[in-house]
Design a protein around this motif. Structure first.
Motif, short mmCIF file in Angstrom:
data_model
loop_
_atom_site.label_atom_id
_atom_site.label_comp_id
_atom_site.label_asym_id
_atom_site.label_seq_id
_atom_site.Cartn_x
_atom_site.Cartn_y
_atom_site.Cartn_z
N PRO A 1 0.89 -1.37 -0.11
CA PRO A 1 -0.02 -0.11 -0.06
C PRO A 1 0.97 1.06 -0.07
CG PRO A 1 -0.02 -0.91 2.15
CD PRO A 1 0.86 -1.86 1.19
N ASN A 2 0.29 2.25 -0.13
CA ASN A 2 0.86 3.62 0.07
C ASN A 2 1.95 3.70 1.08
OD1 ASN A 2 -1.97 5.19 -1.14
ND2 ASN A 2 -0.05 5.19 -2.27
N GLY A 3 2.93 4.24 1.07
CA GLY A 3 4.02 4.35 2.07
C GLY A 3 4.63 3.34 2.80
N ALA A 4 4.65 2.11 1.86
CA ALA A 4 4.94 0.83 2.43
C ALA A 4 6.42 0.76 2.51
CB ALA A 4 4.24 -0.15 1.76
N GLY A 5 7.00 1.55 1.53
CA GLY A 5 8.68 1.76 1.48
C GLY A 5 8.99 1.25 0.01
N LYS A 6 8.14 1.07 -0.95
CA LYS A 6 8.68 0.35 -2.26
C LYS A 6 9.36 1.26 -3.09
CE LYS A 6 4.22 0.33 -3.68
NZ LYS A 6 3.64 0.97 -2.53
N SER A 7 9.09 2.61 -3.06
CA SER A 7 9.84 3.36 -3.76
C SER A 7 11.11 3.79 -3.34
CB SER A 7 9.29 4.84 -3.89
OG SER A 7 7.94 4.79 -4.61
N THR A 8 11.10 4.04 -2.02
CA THR A 8 12.53 4.15 -1.15
C THR A 8 13.47 2.98 -1.65
OG1 THR A 8 11.36 5.39 0.36
CG2 THR A 8 13.79 4.54 0.95
N THR A 9 12.92 1.54 -1.56
CA THR A 9 13.74 0.53 -1.97
C THR A 9 14.35 0.57 -3.29
OG1 THR A 9 12.33 -0.63 -0.26
CG2 THR A 9 13.66 -1.97 -1.91
N ASP B 1 9.05 1.52 -11.36
CA ASP B 1 8.27 2.11 -9.90
C ASP B 1 6.94 2.37 -10.32
OD1 ASP B 1 7.77 2.74 -7.40
OD2 ASP B 1 9.18 4.62 -7.39
N GLU B 2 5.89 1.61 -10.07
CA GLU B 2 4.53 1.98 -10.13
C GLU B 2 4.41 2.38 -11.72
OE1 GLU B 2 2.92 4.59 -7.36
OE2 GLU B 2 3.97 3.53 -5.55
N PRO B 3 4.63 1.40 -12.61
CA PRO B 3 4.48 1.84 -14.05
C PRO B 3 3.24 2.03 -14.68
CG PRO B 3 4.99 -0.64 -13.83
CD PRO B 3 5.27 0.03 -12.53
N THR C 1 4.02 -2.21 -7.17
CA THR C 1 2.63 -1.79 -8.01
C THR C 1 1.80 -1.56 -6.53
OG1 THR C 1 0.98 -2.62 -9.21
CG2 THR C 1 2.14 -4.29 -8.22
N HIS C 2 0.93 -0.97 -6.73
CA HIS C 2 -0.40 -1.11 -5.61
C HIS C 2 -1.40 -2.01 -5.99
CE1 HIS C 2 0.18 3.44 -5.41
NE2 HIS C 2 0.76 2.79 -4.47
N TYR C 3 -1.22 -2.64 -7.53
CA TYR C 3 -2.24 -3.43 -7.85
C TYR C 3 -1.98 -5.00 -7.85
CZ TYR C 3 -3.55 1.14 -9.98
OH TYR C 3 -3.74 2.24 -10.34
N1 LIG Z 1 12.35 12.29 0.90
C1 LIG Z 1 11.60 11.79 1.87
N2 LIG Z 1 11.48 12.54 3.04
C2 LIG Z 1 10.86 11.92 4.02
N3 LIG Z 1 9.98 11.10 3.90
C3 LIG Z 1 9.91 10.46 3.05
C4 LIG Z 1 10.58 10.54 1.77
N4 LIG Z 1 10.42 9.83 0.90
C5 LIG Z 1 9.39 8.79 1.45
N5 LIG Z 1 9.19 9.38 2.69
C6 LIG Z 1 8.19 8.47 3.60
O1 LIG Z 1 8.78 7.12 3.66
C7 LIG Z 1 7.70 6.32 3.88
C8 LIG Z 1 7.71 5.21 2.68
O2 LIG Z 1 7.45 6.06 1.33
P1 LIG Z 1 7.77 5.39 -0.09
O3 LIG Z 1 7.69 6.24 -0.95
O4 LIG Z 1 8.96 4.69 -0.15
O5 LIG Z 1 6.62 4.33 -0.11
P2 LIG Z 1 5.87 3.50 -1.35
O6 LIG Z 1 5.39 2.12 -0.66
O7 LIG Z 1 6.50 3.79 -2.40
O8 LIG Z 1 4.55 4.50 -1.41
P3 LIG Z 1 3.56 5.03 -2.71
O9 LIG Z 1 3.01 3.44 -2.83
O10 LIG Z 1 2.78 5.78 -1.78
O11 LIG Z 1 4.53 5.51 -3.68
C9 LIG Z 1 6.37 6.97 3.78
O12 LIG Z 1 6.01 7.22 5.09
C10 LIG Z 1 6.83 8.28 3.25
O13 LIG Z 1 5.97 9.60 3.48
#
Ligand SMILES: Nc1ncnc2c1ncn2[C@@H]1O[C@H](COP(=O)(O)OP(=O)(O)OP(=O)(O)O)[C@@H](O)[C@H]1O
Length: 288
Positions: A43-51, A160-162, A192-194
């Motif tokens: 889901p949103n905010g799970a940490g996918k994009s960061t990874t 990332d979320e293509p 993906t969220h899907y």
């Molecule tokens: N540059 C940043 N500065 C501060 N907090 C961040 C930053 N990037 C992400 N976060 C936080 O880190 C957590 C994980 O975010 P991330 O974008 O990795 O999740 P995600 O799974 O990709 O979510 P989404 O599906 O919404 O893109 C979230 O709580 C987000 O608010």
């Protein structure tokens, strides 16, 4: 069976990333085998994009070991970068250039690029080769982004979320494109969220929630492993619908057969879907 380290396109152990008070990635382990399509679902905010940003070498990490095509992305060389295809969100290619000009231009950045015309065909933009980028639809724009991600003939493609924002038809066309690339031997990681997307495309997937992997495996195996029990539904003689959740559906059905002395009105036995498993594992059961 143990996996040899060199069979792994991505090998992540104990990855952690903190943004101030927010723990975005809280000890993730990932093994992505060469040649597979791997889905990171959450889901949103799970940490996918960061990874994914850490795997791309575009974001630092606080802890953990990360190997992408055998190298640490934090110190990735130019030669390493040319082996990893990245599909950027909101790619900022110049809007005035045509599709053909853009793909040919990006090809020059790579030591052994693919043929630009072939890549344009691969992503289904032949008819748009002379169109300016600003005249493309969102879905066509995304296809161009993928073309730019694969023009360098990468061994690994990170997406990332293509398909966020795609209509259902565009999403299915995009899935065909991913399958085509996978068929050519490209290792693919997509977030993906899907659930449907992960289930359709991924050989294996990891479900992430709150910065941790909560389940991992082949989609069907995940459903088997985490989707326990079954629901038996039937209709009482007075028309009242009934449902019972049970680990022994056969026994329940046998008892009902005995009670009804034959056919059970409205009988339905269902196993949890992968969506049920996903919602439970990510703590979103209440959204149903
Ligand atoms: N540059 C940043 N500065 C501060 N907090 C961040 C930053 N990037 C992400 N976060 C936080 O880190 C957590 C994980 O975010 P991330 O974008 O990795 O999740 P995600 O799974 O990709 O979510 P989404 O599906 O919404 O893109 C979230 O709580 C987000 O608010």
């Amino acid at each position: 069976m143990t996996t040899q380290a060199n069979d792994l396109a991505v090998d992540v152990r104990g990855l952690r990333k903190q943004y101030g008070d927010v723990t975005a990635v809280d000890g993730i382990d990932l093994e992505i085998r060469t040649g597979e399509v791997f889905g990171l679902l959450g889901p949103n905010g799970a940490g996918k994009s960061t990874t994914v940003e850490i795997l791309q070498g575009n974001r630092g990490r606080d802890a953990g070991e990360v190997l992408v095509l055998g190298s640490d992305p934090a110190t990735g060389t130019r030669a390493w970068r040319s082996r990893v295809g990245i599909v950027w969100q909101d790619e900022s290619a110049p809007a005035e250039l045509t599709v053909g000009e853009t793909v040919r231009h990006f090809a020059r950045y790579y030591p052994r690029p693919r043929d630009p015309e072939e890549v344009i065909g691969l992503v289904g933009l032949e008819a748009k080769v002379d169109s300016r980028i600003k005249a493309l639809s969102g879905g066509q724009r995304r296809r161009l982004d993928v073309a730019l991600g694969v023009i360098g003939d990468p061994e690994l493609l990170l997406l990332d979320e293509p398909t966020t924002g795609f209509d259902p038809a565009a999403r299915r066309q995009f899935w065909d494109l991913i399958r085509k690339l996978a068929g050519e031997g490209t290792t693919i990681l997509l977030t993906t969220h899907y659930l449907e997307e992960a289930e359709n495309l991924a050989d294996r997937l990891a479900i992430v929630a709150k910065g941790r992997v909560v389940a991992e495996g082949e989609p069907a195996a995940l459903r088997e492993r985490h989707g326990t029990g079954a629901t038996v539904e039937w209709t009482e003689p007075d028309g009242t619908p009934r449902a019972e959740h049970t680990d022994t559906p056969t026994k329940v059905v046998a008892e009902l057969m005995h009670r009804f002395d034959g056919e059970i009105p409205g009988l339905l036995v269902t196993r949890p879907t992968l969506e049920d498993v996903y919602l439970r594992l990510t703590g979103q059961e209440d959204v149903r």
